[in-house]
Design an enzyme around this catalytic site. Structure first.
Site, PDB file in Angstrom:
ATOM      1  N   LYS A 196      93.027 -16.405  15.345  1.00  0.00           N
ATOM      2  CA  LYS A 196      92.427 -15.873  16.581  1.00  0.00           C
ATOM      3  C   LYS A 196      92.656 -16.819  17.760  1.00  0.00           C
ATOM      4  O   LYS A 196      93.096 -16.397  18.826  1.00  0.00           O
ATOM      5  CB  LYS A 196      90.907 -15.650  16.404  1.00  0.00           C
ATOM      6  CG  LYS A 196      90.553 -14.665  15.304  1.00  0.00           C
ATOM      7  CD  LYS A 196      89.056 -14.424  15.228  1.00  0.00           C
ATOM      8  CE  LYS A 196      88.247 -15.665  14.899  1.00  0.00           C
ATOM      9  NZ  LYS A 196      88.505 -16.226  13.560  1.00  0.00           N
ATOM     10  N   ARG A 245      95.064 -26.943   9.127  1.00  0.00           N
ATOM     11  CA  ARG A 245      94.886 -26.944  10.597  1.00  0.00           C
ATOM     12  C   ARG A 245      94.615 -28.354  11.108  1.00  0.00           C
ATOM     13  O   ARG A 245      93.862 -29.118  10.511  1.00  0.00           O
ATOM     14  CB  ARG A 245      93.706 -26.034  10.955  1.00  0.00           C
ATOM     15  CG  ARG A 245      93.290 -26.146  12.431  1.00  0.00           C
ATOM     16  CD  ARG A 245      92.440 -25.004  12.897  1.00  0.00           C
ATOM     17  NE  ARG A 245      91.283 -24.722  12.077  1.00  0.00           N
ATOM     18  CZ  ARG A 245      90.560 -23.608  12.173  1.00  0.00           C
ATOM     19  NH1 ARG A 245      90.887 -22.681  13.062  1.00  0.00           N
ATOM     20  NH2 ARG A 245      89.514 -23.415  11.411  1.00  0.00           N
ATOM     21  N   ARG A 290      89.194 -30.723  11.440  1.00  0.00           N
ATOM     22  CA  ARG A 290      87.794 -30.339  11.631  1.00  0.00           C
ATOM     23  C   ARG A 290      87.012 -30.548  10.349  1.00  0.00           C
ATOM     24  O   ARG A 290      87.524 -30.279   9.264  1.00  0.00           O
ATOM     25  CB  ARG A 290      87.723 -28.857  12.048  1.00  0.00           C
ATOM     26  CG  ARG A 290      87.833 -28.656  13.549  1.00  0.00           C
ATOM     27  CD  ARG A 290      88.016 -27.215  13.923  1.00  0.00           C
ATOM     28  NE  ARG A 290      87.059 -26.294  13.296  1.00  0.00           N
ATOM     29  CZ  ARG A 290      87.023 -24.991  13.553  1.00  0.00           C
ATOM     30  NH1 ARG A 290      87.871 -24.459  14.415  1.00  0.00           N
ATOM     31  NH2 ARG A 290      86.141 -24.216  12.964  1.00  0.00           N
TER      32      ARG A 290
HETATM   33  P1  ADP Z   1      91.074 -19.044  13.964  1.00  0.00           P
HETATM   34  O1  ADP Z   1      90.883 -19.296  15.451  1.00  0.00           O
HETATM   35  O2  ADP Z   1      91.111 -17.596  13.628  1.00  0.00           O
HETATM   36  O3  ADP Z   1      90.089 -19.799  13.124  1.00  0.00           O
HETATM   37  P2  ADP Z   1      93.525 -20.623  14.306  1.00  0.00           P
HETATM   38  O4  ADP Z   1      94.205 -19.944  15.451  1.00  0.00           O
HETATM   39  O5  ADP Z   1      92.866 -21.934  14.581  1.00  0.00           O
HETATM   40  O6  ADP Z   1      92.517 -19.606  13.559  1.00  0.00           O
HETATM   41  O7  ADP Z   1      94.636 -20.778  13.151  1.00  0.00           O
HETATM   42  C1  ADP Z   1      94.292 -21.405  11.905  1.00  0.00           C
HETATM   43  C2  ADP Z   1      95.482 -22.267  11.447  1.00  0.00           C
HETATM   44  O8  ADP Z   1      96.584 -21.438  11.092  1.00  0.00           O
HETATM   45  C3  ADP Z   1      96.006 -23.232  12.505  1.00  0.00           C
HETATM   46  O9  ADP Z   1      96.423 -24.406  11.854  1.00  0.00           O
HETATM   47  C4  ADP Z   1      97.208 -22.492  13.132  1.00  0.00           C
HETATM   48  O10 ADP Z   1      98.183 -23.402  13.612  1.00  0.00           O
HETATM   49  C5  ADP Z   1      97.726 -21.697  11.930  1.00  0.00           C
HETATM   50  N1  ADP Z   1      98.245 -20.367  12.267  1.00  0.00           N
HETATM   51  C6  ADP Z   1      97.750 -19.512  13.189  1.00  0.00           C
HETATM   52  N2  ADP Z   1      98.442 -18.341  13.164  1.00  0.00           N
HETATM   53  C7  ADP Z   1      99.368 -18.470  12.184  1.00  0.00           C
HETATM   54  C8  ADP Z   1     100.384 -17.595  11.649  1.00  0.00           C
HETATM   55  N3  ADP Z   1     100.534 -16.358  12.104  1.00  0.00           N
HETATM   56  N4  ADP Z   1     101.160 -18.059  10.648  1.00  0.00           N
HETATM   57  C9  ADP Z   1     100.972 -19.302  10.152  1.00  0.00           C
HETATM   58  N5  ADP Z   1     100.049 -20.172  10.600  1.00  0.00           N
HETATM   59  C10 ADP Z   1      99.237 -19.766  11.609  1.00  0.00           C
HETATM   60  P1  AMP Z   2      85.020 -21.178  14.663  1.00  0.00           P
HETATM   61  O1  AMP Z   2      85.458 -22.274  15.587  1.00  0.00           O
HETATM   62  O2  AMP Z   2      85.109 -19.812  15.286  1.00  0.00           O
HETATM   63  O3  AMP Z   2      85.721 -21.259  13.326  1.00  0.00           O
HETATM   64  O4  AMP Z   2      83.458 -21.422  14.389  1.00  0.00           O
HETATM   65  C1  AMP Z   2      83.014 -22.585  13.759  1.00  0.00           C
HETATM   66  C2  AMP Z   2      81.563 -22.402  13.323  1.00  0.00           C
HETATM   67  O5  AMP Z   2      80.726 -22.221  14.482  1.00  0.00           O
HETATM   68  C3  AMP Z   2      81.254 -21.206  12.429  1.00  0.00           C
HETATM   69  O6  AMP Z   2      81.531 -21.440  11.057  1.00  0.00           O
HETATM   70  C4  AMP Z   2      79.761 -21.001  12.706  1.00  0.00           C
HETATM   71  O7  AMP Z   2      78.959 -21.945  12.020  1.00  0.00           O
HETATM   72  C5  AMP Z   2      79.662 -21.309  14.200  1.00  0.00           C
HETATM   73  N1  AMP Z   2      79.862 -20.096  15.033  1.00  0.00           N
HETATM   74  C6  AMP Z   2      80.875 -19.851  15.890  1.00  0.00           C
HETATM   75  N2  AMP Z   2      80.736 -18.647  16.461  1.00  0.00           N
HETATM   76  C7  AMP Z   2      79.595 -18.108  15.944  1.00  0.00           C
HETATM   77  C8  AMP Z   2      78.921 -16.866  16.108  1.00  0.00           C
HETATM   78  N3  AMP Z   2      79.379 -15.908  16.933  1.00  0.00           N
HETATM   79  N4  AMP Z   2      77.785 -16.665  15.402  1.00  0.00           N
HETATM   80  C9  AMP Z   2      77.297 -17.599  14.582  1.00  0.00           C
HETATM   81  N5  AMP Z   2      77.884 -18.789  14.353  1.00  0.00           N
HETATM   82  C10 AMP Z   2      79.024 -19.059  15.028  1.00  0.00           C
END
Ligand code: ADP
Ligand code: AMP
Length: 224
Positions: free
Chosen positions: A9, A133, A166
């Protein structure tokens, strides 16, 4: 933008906001910023009761959701500040109650949801993506140790900062985050299927292919 944690995302939102001139509102990023800011103020003894946000760090580190009240108030503040040009929500809403509160909030502010983009990805891929990541603590850029590598290993391309993993991206926490997603967040997709058009995107593909699918849908929507 909906999808499991690690679906991509944040990666896709960054590309979309650049292409369409929108604002990226990531609830996870906003939470991490607020926690870091509060922790600093507590350490400096500037604000002794700034302990509210750090309490949420424990929930995040165990893969649980932060309470709806905290998130809705935080996101309401962020949305109210956005210019009319529009924004992409990332990581919010994550419960049906949050989705319902968001609808009411947008109606009160004369704003609406134009598109619901649902990144569909399987759990095994998500686990690989999250454990690999690496994030820049300064600019928030996101990389992957194999799929989306920085030019120099461990260093951010944008500002030269050392990349970090993270604390909630360990395999154990990732498993719980996926459970939390299936239990509490997947029903949000069904909520939107009842109220909006949901664009399902195959997010198992590589990042450029995912971007192409998103852009195709958004361009078609813009022409309507
Ligand atoms: P989210 O915001 O949904 O938690 P991220 O955008 O941070 O996910 O992506 C999670 C991990 O996967 C990151 O290390 C990113 O570089 C990698 N990534 C994102 N999209 C893809 C993809 N389509 N294919 C492979 N790796 C990806
Ligand atoms: P993210 O960066 O989106 O992976 O979120 C990291 C963490 O933040 C999640 O695992 C939750 O603990 C908290 N968090 C982020 N967004 C929300 C939400 N909309 N509702 C509840 N918890 C959230």
């Amino acid at each position: 933008m909906l999808g499991a944690p690690g679906a991509g995302k944040g990666t896709q939102c960054k590309r979309i906001v650049e292409k369409y001139g929108l604002l990226h509102l990531s609830s996870g990023d906003i939470l991490r910023q607020k926690i870091a800011y509060s922790v600093e103020r507590i350490a400096d003894r500037k604000e002794l009761n700034a302990k509210r946000y750090p309490l949420n760090a424990d929930l995040m580190d165990s893969g649980e959701l932060v309470p709806d009240e905290v998130i809705v108030e935080m996101m309401a503040g962020a949305i109210k500040k956005t210019p009319q040009a529009g924004f992409v929500l990332d990581g919010f809403p994550r419960t049906v109650n949050q989705a319902d509160r968001l609808d009411k909030l947008l109606a009160c502010n004369g704003k609406r949801i134009d598109a619901v983009l649902n990144l569909k990805v399987n759990d095994r891929i998500v686990a690989e993506r999250m454990t690999g990541r690496r994030s820049c603590p300064q600019c928030g850029a996101v990389y992957h140790i194999e799929n989306l590598r920085p030019k120099v290993e461990g260093i951010c391309d944008n500002d030269g900062a050392t990349l970090i993993q993270r604390s909630d991206d360990s395999l154990e926490v990732v498993k719980n985050r996926l459970k939390t997603y299936h239990r509490q967040t997947e029903p949000v997709v069904d909520y939107y299927r009842k109220h909006n058009t949901v664009y399902d995107i195959d997010a198992n593909k590589d990042a450029d292919e995912v971007s192409a699918q998103l852009i195709e849908n958004l361009d078609a929507l813009a022409k309507e």
